[in-house]
Design a protein around this motif. Structure first.
Motif, PDB file in Angstrom:
ATOM      1  N   LEU A  76       0.794  -1.231   0.000  1.00 27.28           N
ATOM      2  CA  LEU A  76       0.000   0.000   0.000  1.00 27.28           C
ATOM      3  C   LEU A  76       0.824   1.279   0.000  1.00 27.28           C
ATOM      4  CD1 LEU A  76      -3.148  -0.184   2.327  1.00 27.28           C
ATOM      5  CD2 LEU A  76      -3.038  -0.209  -0.162  1.00 27.28           C
ATOM      6  N   HIS A  77       2.133   1.150   0.083  1.00 25.81           N
ATOM      7  CA  HIS A  77       2.935   2.378   0.039  1.00 25.81           C
ATOM      8  C   HIS A  77       4.397   2.076  -0.258  1.00 25.81           C
ATOM      9  CE1 HIS A  77       4.278   6.399   0.795  1.00 25.81           C
ATOM     10  NE2 HIS A  77       5.101   6.001   1.739  1.00 25.81           N
ATOM     11  N   LEU A  78       4.868   2.520  -1.413  1.00 23.29           N
ATOM     12  CA  LEU A  78       6.293   2.437  -1.711  1.00 23.29           C
ATOM     13  C   LEU A  78       6.649   3.476  -2.766  1.00 23.29           C
ATOM     14  CD1 LEU A  78       7.171  -0.722  -3.856  1.00 23.29           C
ATOM     15  CD2 LEU A  78       4.877   0.149  -3.599  1.00 23.29           C
ATOM     16  N   HIS A  79       7.902   3.892  -2.717  1.00 26.80           N
ATOM     17  CA  HIS A  79       8.404   4.912  -3.648  1.00 26.80           C
ATOM     18  C   HIS A  79       9.281   4.215  -4.677  1.00 26.80           C
ATOM     19  CE1 HIS A  79       7.362   8.377  -0.915  1.00 26.80           C
ATOM     20  NE2 HIS A  79       7.402   7.399  -0.031  1.00 26.80           N
ATOM     21  N   ALA A  80       8.735   4.028  -5.879  1.00 20.75           N
ATOM     22  CA  ALA A  80       9.517   3.353  -6.924  1.00 20.75           C
ATOM     23  C   ALA A  80      10.858   4.046  -7.191  1.00 20.75           C
ATOM     24  CB  ALA A  80       8.691   3.253  -8.203  1.00 20.75           C
ATOM     25  N   THR A 239      -1.083   9.983   0.444  1.00 23.68           N
ATOM     26  CA  THR A 239      -0.143  10.960   0.981  1.00 23.68           C
ATOM     27  C   THR A 239       0.456  10.413   2.272  1.00 23.68           C
ATOM     28  OG1 THR A 239       0.135  13.325   1.516  1.00 23.68           O
ATOM     29  CG2 THR A 239      -1.829  12.254   2.384  1.00 23.68           C
ATOM     30  N   HIS A 240       1.487  11.107   2.765  1.00 25.18           N
ATOM     31  CA  HIS A 240       2.037  10.739   4.081  1.00 25.18           C
ATOM     32  C   HIS A 240       1.257  11.488   5.148  1.00 25.18           C
ATOM     33  CE1 HIS A 240       5.522  10.136   1.337  1.00 25.18           C
ATOM     34  NE2 HIS A 240       5.689   9.062   2.064  1.00 25.18           N
ATOM     35  N   CYS A 241       1.054  10.853   6.272  1.00 26.00           N
ATOM     36  CA  CYS A 241       0.215  11.464   7.304  1.00 26.00           C
ATOM     37  C   CYS A 241       0.775  11.165   8.694  1.00 26.00           C
ATOM     38  CB  CYS A 241      -1.189  10.883   7.173  1.00 26.00           C
ATOM     39  SG  CYS A 241      -2.307  11.312   8.506  1.00 26.00           S
ATOM     40  N   ALA A 276      -0.160   6.998   4.398  1.00 21.79           N
ATOM     41  CA  ALA A 276       1.029   6.258   4.796  1.00 21.79           C
ATOM     42  C   ALA A 276       1.408   6.630   6.227  1.00 21.79           C
ATOM     43  CB  ALA A 276       2.174   6.575   3.851  1.00 21.79           C
ATOM     44  N   HIS A 277       1.708   5.633   7.014  1.00 23.37           N
ATOM     45  CA  HIS A 277       2.216   5.738   8.389  1.00 23.37           C
ATOM     46  C   HIS A 277       1.126   6.032   9.422  1.00 23.37           C
ATOM     47  CE1 HIS A 277       5.933   5.354   6.357  1.00 23.37           C
ATOM     48  NE2 HIS A 277       5.823   6.522   5.750  1.00 23.37           N
ATOM     49  N   ALA A 278       0.697   7.277   9.543  1.00 25.96           N
ATOM     50  CA  ALA A 278      -0.395   7.635  10.456  1.00 25.96           C
ATOM     51  C   ALA A 278      -0.146   7.196  11.898  1.00 25.96           C
ATOM     52  CB  ALA A 278      -1.721   7.060   9.934  1.00 25.96           C
ATOM     53  N   THR A 327       5.742  -1.658   2.329  1.00 23.11           N
ATOM     54  CA  THR A 327       7.196  -1.747   2.518  1.00 23.11           C
ATOM     55  C   THR A 327       7.810  -0.369   2.725  1.00 23.11           C
ATOM     56  OG1 THR A 327       7.568  -1.544   0.135  1.00 23.11           O
ATOM     57  CG2 THR A 327       7.388  -3.779   1.027  1.00 23.11           C
ATOM     58  N   ASP A 328       7.175   0.663   2.168  1.00 19.32           N
ATOM     59  CA  ASP A 328       7.735   2.012   2.138  1.00 19.32           C
ATOM     60  C   ASP A 328       9.166   2.034   1.621  1.00 19.32           C
ATOM     61  OD1 ASP A 328       7.852   4.762   2.290  1.00 19.32           O
ATOM     62  OD2 ASP A 328       8.393   4.803   4.413  1.00 19.32           O
ATOM     63  N   ILE A 329       9.451   1.296   0.566  1.00 17.39           N
ATOM     64  CA  ILE A 329      10.750   1.507  -0.099  1.00 17.39           C
ATOM     65  C   ILE A 329      10.914   3.001  -0.325  1.00 17.39           C
ATOM     66  CG2 ILE A 329      11.890   1.264  -2.356  1.00 17.39           C
ATOM     67  CD1 ILE A 329      12.127  -1.264  -0.736  1.00 17.39           C
TER      68      ILE A 329
HETATM   69 ZN   LIG Z   1       6.754   7.171   1.964  1.00 11.23          ZN
END
Ligand SMILES: [Zn+2]
Length: 448
Positions: A76-80, A239-241, A276-278, A327-329
């Motif tokens: 659900l969240h990663l930065h290619a 978005t990041h939160c 993401a995160h929260a 994973t939040d790569i």
């Molecule tokens: Zn991120």
């Protein structure tokens, strides 16, 4: 695969929050469009005749004795674009890590040849770890972001991709930001249109996502503009939160409320929003998320490095918030959602028990915070599908045939029979590495 076909073998999936199901030697029938159209257990009356029909037609795939089928995972969240720096500089604070490492790297993707090389590797790598659906942040530039969406399509991954918006000149480096707030919004709309145009040319489909990086990097104008786009197109939002003390505090000072409330004011909190995160949500934020049916992307590895804190997974979930795994790569170093699930359980247990041996036992932790492996498995499959509003994550009729076939004969000790069916699932979840993921299928097509 064209035409109907079926797989015979043992499968595990998460039927409910704390209940994993094992279907021994089941029969999974797949239709022409890549959806599961029927599941038969060995004891079902029709099992034999259905099986014989597929066998006679030469359309039956039989799994090996030590193979098991699991749903593909949803990241659900990663930065290619951060893949080249995976495992790098995790000892630096978030704001330093962004400014010195991440932004200079992300700016490089204007070179489309570089983008092609890296993005192809990201999609192939995540697929090979069993990730069949992925919600990506790309970069601030539209063209390479469109390229990422197209590559997901071509390589068979169900990719959801966002062109990142970060327009505030006071908060972003001159070499890496939207030229203006108008530009950030306009380029996002163009990005959405371009991806929607080829969305359906891939069997598994790909999706455009509205992606303000996080509140501190955006102006009110761009956030307002993106909120309008969310209303107009009804596409996903990410978005990041409330990720770190620094970021959380900054938003509080700017608006007098937390991220979730502020995002809601801008029209960015919908049932297709993934935050993401929260980690630092307060109870009124949690309630707002539950009410809006927005979801959390839980990245426990990244949280250990950058949040310095643990998501109260269990508590937020008990309040009705849907949570998926991520994973939040490259805030997290591993591209494997197996690793994310393991860390989610470990982190939650440490939150539960506490970690400071200097404190007396019983007063170290936050009670009722531990989650079990079944919960993490649910989040990595069903939680992810729910967050995105997609029929993925279960091996049931009507779901996309997105699966990974794991050979548990490799690297998993099996000298004694397991006492419970789910003991084997737990061994698979804790010990599988990508080399024993033998095949990966998305929407009925083989991609590994
Ligand atoms: Zn991120």
């Amino acid at each position: 695969m064209s035409g109907k076909w079926a797989v015979q073998g043992t499968a595990f999936y998460s039927a409910d929050w704390d209940k994993a199901v094992c279907i021994k030697n089941g029969l999974f029938c797949i239709d022409e469009k890549g959806f599961i159209e029927g599941v038969y257990k060995e004891e079902d009356k029709a099992y034999k005749t259905v099986r014989e029909k597929y066998l006679a037609d030469g359309c039956l795939k039989i799994l090996g004795e030590t193979e098991a089928m699991l749903p593909g995972f949803v990241d659900l969240h990663l930065h290619a674009p951060q893949w080249p720096q995976a495992g790098t500089a995790l000892d630096r604070p978030l704001e330093v890590w962004l400014g010195e490492y991440t932004f200079p790297l992300e700016a490089k993707y204007r070179d489309l040849e570089f983008a092609y090389k890296v993005y192809q590797d990201v999609v192939k790598t995540t697929l090979s770890h069993g990730t069949t659906t992925a919600l990506y942040f790309a970069t601030v530039d539209r063209e390479p972001s469109v390229l990422l969406a197209r590559l997901c399509g071509e390589l068979g991954q169900r990719g959801l991709v966002g062109k990142v918006v970060m327009d505030d000149p006071a908060a972003n480096p001159g070499f890496y930001r939207d030229a203006s707030w108008e530009d950030g919004v306009k380029e996002t709309e163009r990005f959405i249109d371009e991806v929607l145009e080829f969305q359906d040319s891939f069997k598994q489909r790909v999706y455009p996502v509205i992606t303000p990086r996080f509140i501190p990097s955006c102006t009110d104008e761009s956030l307002k503009g993106l909120g309008k786009l969310a209303g107009k197109y009804g596409v996903h939002v990410q978005t990041h939160c409330s990720e770190s003390d620094w970021e959380h505090q900054l938003v509080k000072e700017r608006y007098g409320v937390n991220d979730a409330q502020a995002l809601n004011r801008f029209g960015l909190l919908t049932d297709k929003t993934v935050l993401a995160h929260a980690v630092f949500l307060e109870m009124e934020d949690v309630k707002l998320l539950a009410e809006k049916k927005a979801s959390i992307a839980h990245s426990p590895l990244s949280n250990a490095y950058f949040a310095g804190s643990v998501l109260p997974f269990r508590e937020f979930r008990d309040q009705g918030v849907n949570i998926g795994m991520a994973t939040d790569i490259s805030g997290g170093y591993s591209p494997s959602l197996y690793h994310a699930q393991r860390q989610a359980v470990i982190s939650s247990r440490m939150l539960n028990e506490g970690a400071d041996p200097g404190l007396p036992a019983g007063s170290r932790g936050r009670k009722d915070s531990a989650i079990a492996l079944n919960h993490a498995f649910y989040a990595a499959t069903v939680g992810g599908g729910t967050a995105l509003g997609l029929k993925v994550g279960k091996l049931e009729k009507g779901y996309s045939f997105d699966v990974q076939i794991v050979d548990y004969g490799e690297g998993i000790p099996r000298f004694c029979p397991e006492k419970r069916e789910e003991d084997l699932l737990h061994k698979i979840l804790l010990l599988t590495e990508s080399r024993s993921i033998k095949e990966v299928w998305v929407q009925g097509e083989k991609v590994k």
